[in-house]
Design an enzyme around this catalytic site. Structure first.
Site, PDB file in Angstrom:
ATOM      1  N   ASN A 110       0.838  -1.201   0.000  1.00  0.00           N
ATOM      2  CA  ASN A 110       0.000   0.000   0.000  1.00  0.00           C
ATOM      3  C   ASN A 110       0.869   1.246   0.000  1.00  0.00           C
ATOM      4  OD1 ASN A 110      -0.340   1.895   2.546  1.00  0.00           O
ATOM      5  ND2 ASN A 110       0.151  -0.155   3.351  1.00  0.00           N
ATOM      6  N   PHE A 114      -1.745   8.119   4.447  1.00  0.00           N
ATOM      7  CA  PHE A 114      -2.567   8.673   5.544  1.00  0.00           C
ATOM      8  C   PHE A 114      -3.846   9.337   5.029  1.00  0.00           C
ATOM      9  CE2 PHE A 114       1.115   9.371   8.822  1.00  0.00           C
ATOM     10  CZ  PHE A 114       1.080   8.026   9.144  1.00  0.00           C
ATOM     11  N   SER A 172       5.423   4.994   8.877  1.00  0.00           N
ATOM     12  CA  SER A 172       4.797   4.779   7.574  1.00  0.00           C
ATOM     13  C   SER A 172       5.766   5.219   6.483  1.00  0.00           C
ATOM     14  CB  SER A 172       3.508   5.583   7.448  1.00  0.00           C
ATOM     15  OG  SER A 172       3.035   5.547   6.117  1.00  0.00           O
ATOM     16  N   ASN A 174       4.953   6.029   3.496  1.00  0.00           N
ATOM     17  CA  ASN A 174       4.213   6.678   2.416  1.00  0.00           C
ATOM     18  C   ASN A 174       3.977   8.170   2.602  1.00  0.00           C
ATOM     19  OD1 ASN A 174       3.854   4.170   1.015  1.00  0.00           O
ATOM     20  ND2 ASN A 174       2.351   3.627   2.577  1.00  0.00           N
ATOM     21  N   THR A 175       4.536   8.745   3.659  1.00  0.00           N
ATOM     22  CA  THR A 175       4.508  10.194   3.858  1.00  0.00           C
ATOM     23  C   THR A 175       5.939  10.690   3.856  1.00  0.00           C
ATOM     24  OG1 THR A 175       2.442  10.148   5.125  1.00  0.00           O
ATOM     25  CG2 THR A 175       3.866  12.059   5.426  1.00  0.00           C
ATOM     26  N   LYS A 210       5.334   3.323  17.158  1.00  0.00           N
ATOM     27  CA  LYS A 210       5.385   2.305  16.105  1.00  0.00           C
ATOM     28  C   LYS A 210       6.589   2.540  15.215  1.00  0.00           C
ATOM     29  CE  LYS A 210       2.372  -0.220  12.928  1.00  0.00           C
ATOM     30  NZ  LYS A 210       0.983  -0.344  12.448  1.00  0.00           N
ATOM     31  N   ASN A 239       5.963  -1.661  11.452  1.00  0.00           N
ATOM     32  CA  ASN A 239       5.141  -1.216  10.330  1.00  0.00           C
ATOM     33  C   ASN A 239       5.527  -2.011   9.087  1.00  0.00           C
ATOM     34  OD1 ASN A 239       3.441   0.487   8.698  1.00  0.00           O
ATOM     35  ND2 ASN A 239       3.816   2.162  10.125  1.00  0.00           N
TER      36      ASN A 239
END
Length: 350
Positions: A110, A114, A172, A174-175, A210, A239
């Protein structure tokens, strides 16, 4: 898994995965899925950072990003739930497509970024949450924020009164620049701000951190040093990963975070190493798809586990099946309770 659930999963896997995920949440809210409540027993009951849970099998953040299915999810087999991530302002996330099934690998990639309704909308839903469930919130930062560290404290201040725990998500992939906050100085400053906000809450709740599975040994040691000194209550490891671990699916080249079965070994080794560096409780995440894998994470040093990707392939009833299977494994090996088993097989992973 019941026949109806099996038919539903087969149908959902024939359509776009993000659309399928939305339909799965709607199905839960219309009454489909288990309604037995959390699976529990004297062996399964445990305490994590002061939280009493009926079993140590939790739902990982990302499944219910906007806290829209709290009542339905609280009636499944999970011992606790984590929703979000929530950011101060609503944001659409990254362009679609951004979720990919890797069926041959029992995995997913993915790059959501967010996407969520924002903290105000999520807080209102959390206000109406079921009170007999243990529910936490994953805290995130807006993509265009000029002070990402401050965003975590902002969301905690707004939503903290309505949850049982909160998770600082700096892992994460993805940011942009989010994972940079895992550096020792940046992480220390960020957690200091979060804990200051925490001190202003009327009700004290455990704060978790996390982390990513892609940290080096030195970086894991630095994270542990900061965590130990910060006042947080626990760590969630891990994660998704940016690594591509011996994949066989057509979508294996897609950018984003990889989750599911390929992550199991890597994430479990990280949590085992981490458990030698801290006495804080650790929640193990990454590749949990059956009771044996949940048990291995606990024996590697986790006080509890979470799952998400496995639900794509095993259905929502998988949570109860894992909890029941874990109970059987604890009994087989003579453990009186979960806590007794924590870390009992750590040497297998270090």
């Amino acid at each position: 898994m019941k026949l109806l659930e099996k038919i539903g999963l087969t149908a959902l896997r024939k359509i776009d995965p993000e659309t399928a995920h939305g339909l799965a949440l709607k199905a839960l809210n219309t009454g489909l899925g288990p309604r037995t409540g959390p699976i529990t027993s004297a062996r399964l009951k445990t305490t994590i950072a002061g939280l009493d849970v009926p079993n140590p099998v939790g739902l990982a953040a990302g499944f219910d990003k906007n806290a829209t299915a709290l009542n339905a999810l609280s009636q499944t087999g999970f011992g606790f739930l984590e929703v979000g991530a929530a950011t101060p302002r609503p944001q659409p996330g990254n362009p679609k497509p951004r979720l990919f099934r890797l069926t041959e690998d029992q995995a997913a990639i993915n790059r959501f970024g967010f996407n969520n309704d924002g903290m105000d909308a999520i807080a209102k839903r959390l206000e109406a949450r079921p009170t007999d469930a243990v529910i936490g919130l994953n805290l995130g930062a807006n993509k265009d924020s000029t002070d990402k560290a401050a965003d975590f404290a902002t969301v905690l201040t707004r939503c903290g009164p309505h949850v049982d725990f909160a998770t600082v998500n700096v892992s994460s992939p993805n940011t942009e620049k989010l994972r940079d906050l895992q550096g020792k100085a940046a992480l220390s400053a960020l957690l200091d701000g979060v804990m200051q906000a925490h001190s202003q809450l009327d009700k004290s709740i455990p704060i978790f951190l996390k982390i990513a599975p892609d940290l080096t040994t030195d970086e894991i040691e630095q994270v542990a040093d900061v965590a130990n000194a910060s006042g947080i209550a626990g760590i969630i490891a891990t994660n998704t990963t940016l690594d591509r671990i011996d994949l066989h699916s057509a979508h294996g080249h897609e950018k984003g975070g990889l989750s599911g079965q390929p992550l199991f070994e890597k994430s479990t080794r990280v949590l085992a190493q981490l458990s030698t560096l801290t006495t804080l409780p650790i929640i193990g995440v990454g590749g949990v798809g059956n009771a044996e894998q949940a048990y291995q994470k606990i024996r590697a040093g986790a006080s509890a586990v979470q799952l998400y990707t496995a639900l794509v392939y095993g259905g929502i009833s998988l949570a109860g099946e894992i909890a029941q299977g874990l109970d059987d494994l604890l009994a087989r090996d003579g453990f009186v309770n979960v806590a007794e088993a924590v870390g009992s097989g750590r040497s297998d992973w270090i």
